[in-house]
Design a protein around this motif. Structure first.
Motif, PDB file in Angstrom:
ATOM      1  N   GLY A  26       0.783  -1.205  -0.085  1.00 34.93           N
ATOM      2  CA  GLY A  26      -0.085   0.022  -0.019  1.00 34.93           C
ATOM      3  C   GLY A  26       0.883   1.413  -0.259  1.00 34.93           C
ATOM      4  O   GLY A  26       1.891   1.445   0.693  1.00 34.93           O
ATOM      5  N   THR A  27       0.259   2.317  -0.684  1.00 35.04           N
ATOM      6  CA  THR A  27       1.123   3.572  -0.894  1.00 35.04           C
ATOM      7  C   THR A  27       0.062   4.716  -0.818  1.00 35.04           C
ATOM      8  O   THR A  27      -1.132   4.401  -0.567  1.00 35.04           O
ATOM      9  N   VAL A  28       0.582   5.834  -0.744  1.00 33.42           N
ATOM     10  CA  VAL A  28      -0.237   7.174  -0.751  1.00 33.42           C
ATOM     11  C   VAL A  28      -0.207   7.642  -2.196  1.00 33.42           C
ATOM     12  O   VAL A  28       0.664   7.490  -2.937  1.00 33.42           O
ATOM     13  N   SER A  29      -1.147   8.702  -2.409  1.00 37.49           N
ATOM     14  CA  SER A  29      -0.960   9.672  -3.672  1.00 37.49           C
ATOM     15  C   SER A  29       0.311  10.098  -3.826  1.00 37.49           C
ATOM     16  O   SER A  29       1.157  10.547  -2.937  1.00 37.49           O
ATOM     17  N   TYR A  30       0.656  10.483  -5.083  1.00 36.50           N
ATOM     18  CA  TYR A  30       1.703  11.048  -5.585  1.00 36.50           C
ATOM     19  C   TYR A  30       3.179   9.944  -5.535  1.00 36.50           C
ATOM     20  O   TYR A  30       4.095  10.250  -5.656  1.00 36.50           O
ATOM     21  N   SER A  31       2.803   8.673  -4.959  1.00 36.08           N
ATOM     22  CA  SER A  31       3.734   7.609  -5.098  1.00 36.08           C
ATOM     23  C   SER A  31       3.832   7.214  -6.399  1.00 36.08           C
ATOM     24  O   SER A  31       3.250   6.201  -6.654  1.00 36.08           O
ATOM     25  N   ASP A  32       4.747   7.903  -7.245  1.00 32.99           N
ATOM     26  CA  ASP A  32       4.672   7.615  -8.776  1.00 32.99           C
ATOM     27  C   ASP A  32       6.086   7.283  -9.343  1.00 32.99           C
ATOM     28  O   ASP A  32       6.205   7.162 -10.546  1.00 32.99           O
ATOM     29  N   PHE A  33       6.939   6.722  -8.274  1.00 36.76           N
ATOM     30  CA  PHE A  33       8.279   6.449  -8.881  1.00 36.76           C
ATOM     31  C   PHE A  33       8.831   5.476  -8.043  1.00 36.76           C
ATOM     32  O   PHE A  33       8.694   5.591  -6.916  1.00 36.76           O
ATOM     33  N   PRO A  34       9.469   4.323  -8.631  1.00 33.06           N
ATOM     34  CA  PRO A  34       9.620   3.946 -10.071  1.00 33.06           C
ATOM     35  C   PRO A  34       8.060   3.716 -10.737  1.00 33.06           C
ATOM     36  O   PRO A  34       7.190   3.770  -9.947  1.00 33.06           O
ATOM     37  N   GLU A  35       8.402   3.385 -11.915  1.00 33.54           N
ATOM     38  CA  GLU A  35       7.068   3.071 -12.687  1.00 33.54           C
ATOM     39  C   GLU A  35       5.902   2.089 -11.944  1.00 33.54           C
ATOM     40  O   GLU A  35       4.692   2.117 -11.889  1.00 33.54           O
ATOM     41  N   ALA A  36       6.786   1.034 -11.306  1.00 32.78           N
ATOM     42  CA  ALA A  36       6.041  -0.083 -10.669  1.00 32.78           C
ATOM     43  C   ALA A  36       5.250   0.478  -9.552  1.00 32.78           C
ATOM     44  O   ALA A  36       4.109  -0.021  -9.145  1.00 32.78           O
ATOM     45  N   ALA A  37       5.665   1.690  -9.015  1.00 34.65           N
ATOM     46  CA  ALA A  37       4.847   2.266  -7.628  1.00 34.65           C
ATOM     47  C   ALA A  37       3.499   2.686  -8.299  1.00 34.65           C
ATOM     48  O   ALA A  37       2.610   2.613  -7.133  1.00 34.65           O
ATOM     49  N   LYS A  38       3.246   2.816  -9.303  1.00 37.41           N
ATOM     50  CA  LYS A  38       1.944   3.411  -9.863  1.00 37.41           C
ATOM     51  C   LYS A  38       0.960   2.470  -9.552  1.00 37.41           C
ATOM     52  O   LYS A  38      -0.504   2.596  -9.634  1.00 37.41           O
ATOM     53  N   ARG A  39       1.447   0.998  -9.776  1.00 36.64           N
ATOM     54  CA  ARG A  39       0.442  -0.250  -9.580  1.00 36.64           C
ATOM     55  C   ARG A  39       0.008  -0.567  -8.245  1.00 36.64           C
ATOM     56  O   ARG A  39      -0.596  -1.414  -8.248  1.00 36.64           O
ATOM     57  N   ILE A  40       0.595   0.044  -7.268  1.00 34.50           N
ATOM     58  CA  ILE A  40       0.417  -0.377  -5.799  1.00 34.50           C
ATOM     59  C   ILE A  40      -0.969   0.114  -5.483  1.00 34.50           C
ATOM     60  O   ILE A  40      -1.085   1.293  -5.669  1.00 34.50           O
ATOM     61  N   THR A  41      -1.604  -0.712  -4.612  1.00 33.32           N
ATOM     62  CA  THR A  41      -3.038  -0.205  -4.104  1.00 33.32           C
ATOM     63  C   THR A  41      -2.674   1.131  -3.285  1.00 33.32           C
ATOM     64  O   THR A  41      -1.747   1.113  -2.473  1.00 33.32           O
ATOM     65  N   GLN A  42      -3.508   2.172  -3.507  1.00 27.61           N
ATOM     66  CA  GLN A  42      -3.249   3.257  -2.472  1.00 27.61           C
ATOM     67  C   GLN A  42      -4.141   3.268  -1.410  1.00 27.61           C
ATOM     68  O   GLN A  42      -5.265   2.857  -1.516  1.00 27.61           O
ATOM     69  N   ILE A  43      -3.731   3.770  -0.134  1.00 26.95           N
ATOM     70  CA  ILE A  43      -4.643   3.506   0.996  1.00 26.95           C
ATOM     71  C   ILE A  43      -4.884   5.112   1.342  1.00 26.95           C
ATOM     72  O   ILE A  43      -5.253   5.086   2.570  1.00 26.95           O
ATOM     73  N   GLY A  44      -4.681   6.099   0.715  1.00 22.70           N
ATOM     74  CA  GLY A  44      -5.222   7.375   1.307  1.00 22.70           C
ATOM     75  C   GLY A  44      -4.033   8.247   0.560  1.00 22.70           C
ATOM     76  O   GLY A  44      -3.394   8.200  -0.571  1.00 22.70           O
TER      77      GLY A  44
END
Length: 294
Positions: free
Chosen positions: A63-81
């Motif tokens: 799980g990540t939060v918004s704007y976690s956009d690097f590296p590219e693979a981070a964009k595919r991780i579920t966002q939790i807020g």
């Protein structure tokens, strides 16, 4: 037979050693203890996400939060807020065994609730470039990925040392660091960006401010009359952002053509790419020195 028993004993001892708890100190100095390497990790800030990937644990982030956009693979991780508020129910559903948090963003009340539920929390708050390397090394320990994390940390320390040596004793440049233009935000001397500015031989004109990210007025900047202005969150300094200052033709930064832009994700995030942002910042400050009028 004796050799077989010795091998079995050695294997058993190795298993016991591998099962030993892992304890590191976070950036608050608090001990964070895991019974085994973390496998399911929540990141509550973009710089944390980047550091976990750099430490060899990208596949363990659930799980990540918004704007976690690097590296590219981070964009595919579920966002939790967002980096200011997380969805506690969604976090619990992901069953994390470690949360790596940034307290300037995430609510301390929410994190305390998670701690009470027995979820270990590592606070990441780098204040210097070397602290980023230390974060990566310690996260590697918590994940059992030291073979990846340690060389990455060593490389970052080496690059930071080279920058410090290259710009040591250079003539100071007074500058205004513009985080945002509407409203006009900057950073004080306690922020890691100011540490980078000092490393490059620069002087943050608002270093004395008590608030970490204070809002300032145009008149205050004009009164300080910085030699250079460096803005973030813009691709072209001539298209907006720092271009707002061009009408103030008597300002030293304008007279010397020292209005610069830098990618915010490279400098405002205290992650491994900050060394790239630091290098760019040092080059811009050096350019300002070359623009001095004799």
């Amino acid at each position: 037979m004796k050799k077989t028993l010795l091998m079995a004993l050695a294997f058993a001892l190795a298993q016991q050693a591998g099962a030993a708890p892992i304890t590191v100190r976070d950036d608050d100095g608090n001990a964070v203890t895991l019974q085994k390497p973390a496998q399911r990790i929540i990141s509550t800030a973009p710089h944390v996400t980047e550091s976990l990937f750099a430490a060899g644990g990208g596949e363990r982030i659930v799980g990540t939060v918004s704007y976690s956009d690097f590296p590219e693979a981070a964009k595919r991780i579920t966002q939790i807020g967002s980096n200011r508020q997380i969805d506690i129910e969604r976090v619990l559903a992901l069953k994390p065994d470690l949360i790596v948090a940034w307290l300037h963003g995430t609510s301390e009340r929410q994190l305390e609730s998670l701690r009470k539920l027995g979820i270990p929390v590592f606070h990441s708050e780098p204040k210097k470039l070397d602290d980023i390397a230390d974060n990566i090394a310690r996260l590697g320990q918590l994940m059992g990925t030291e073979k990846v994390a340690q060389p990455v940390a060593a490389g970052l320390r080496q690059k930071a040392a080279m920058l410090a040596k290259q710009y040591a004793n250079r003539p100071p440049v007074r500058l205004f660091y513009q985080v945002w233009d509407k409203p006009l935000f900057t950073l004080n001397g306690g922020h890691i960006v100011s540490e980078v500015i000092r490393l490059c031989g620069g002087e943050n004109v608002f270093a004395r401010m008590k608030v970490t990210a204070p809002e300032v007025g145009i008149e205050s900047v004009l009164q300080e009359d910085p030699e250079a202005i460096i803005g973030t969150n813009e691709k072209d300094a001539k298209a907006g952002g720092v271009a707002m200052w061009r009408r103030f033709t008597t300002m030293k930064a304008v007279r010397n053509d020292n209005l610069y832009a830098i990618d915010s994700s490279l400098l405002n995030r205290a992650g491994p790419r900050m060394i790239i942002g630091a290098t760019a910042l040092c080059e811009q400050i050096e350019l300002a020195r070359k623009h001095r009028k004799n």
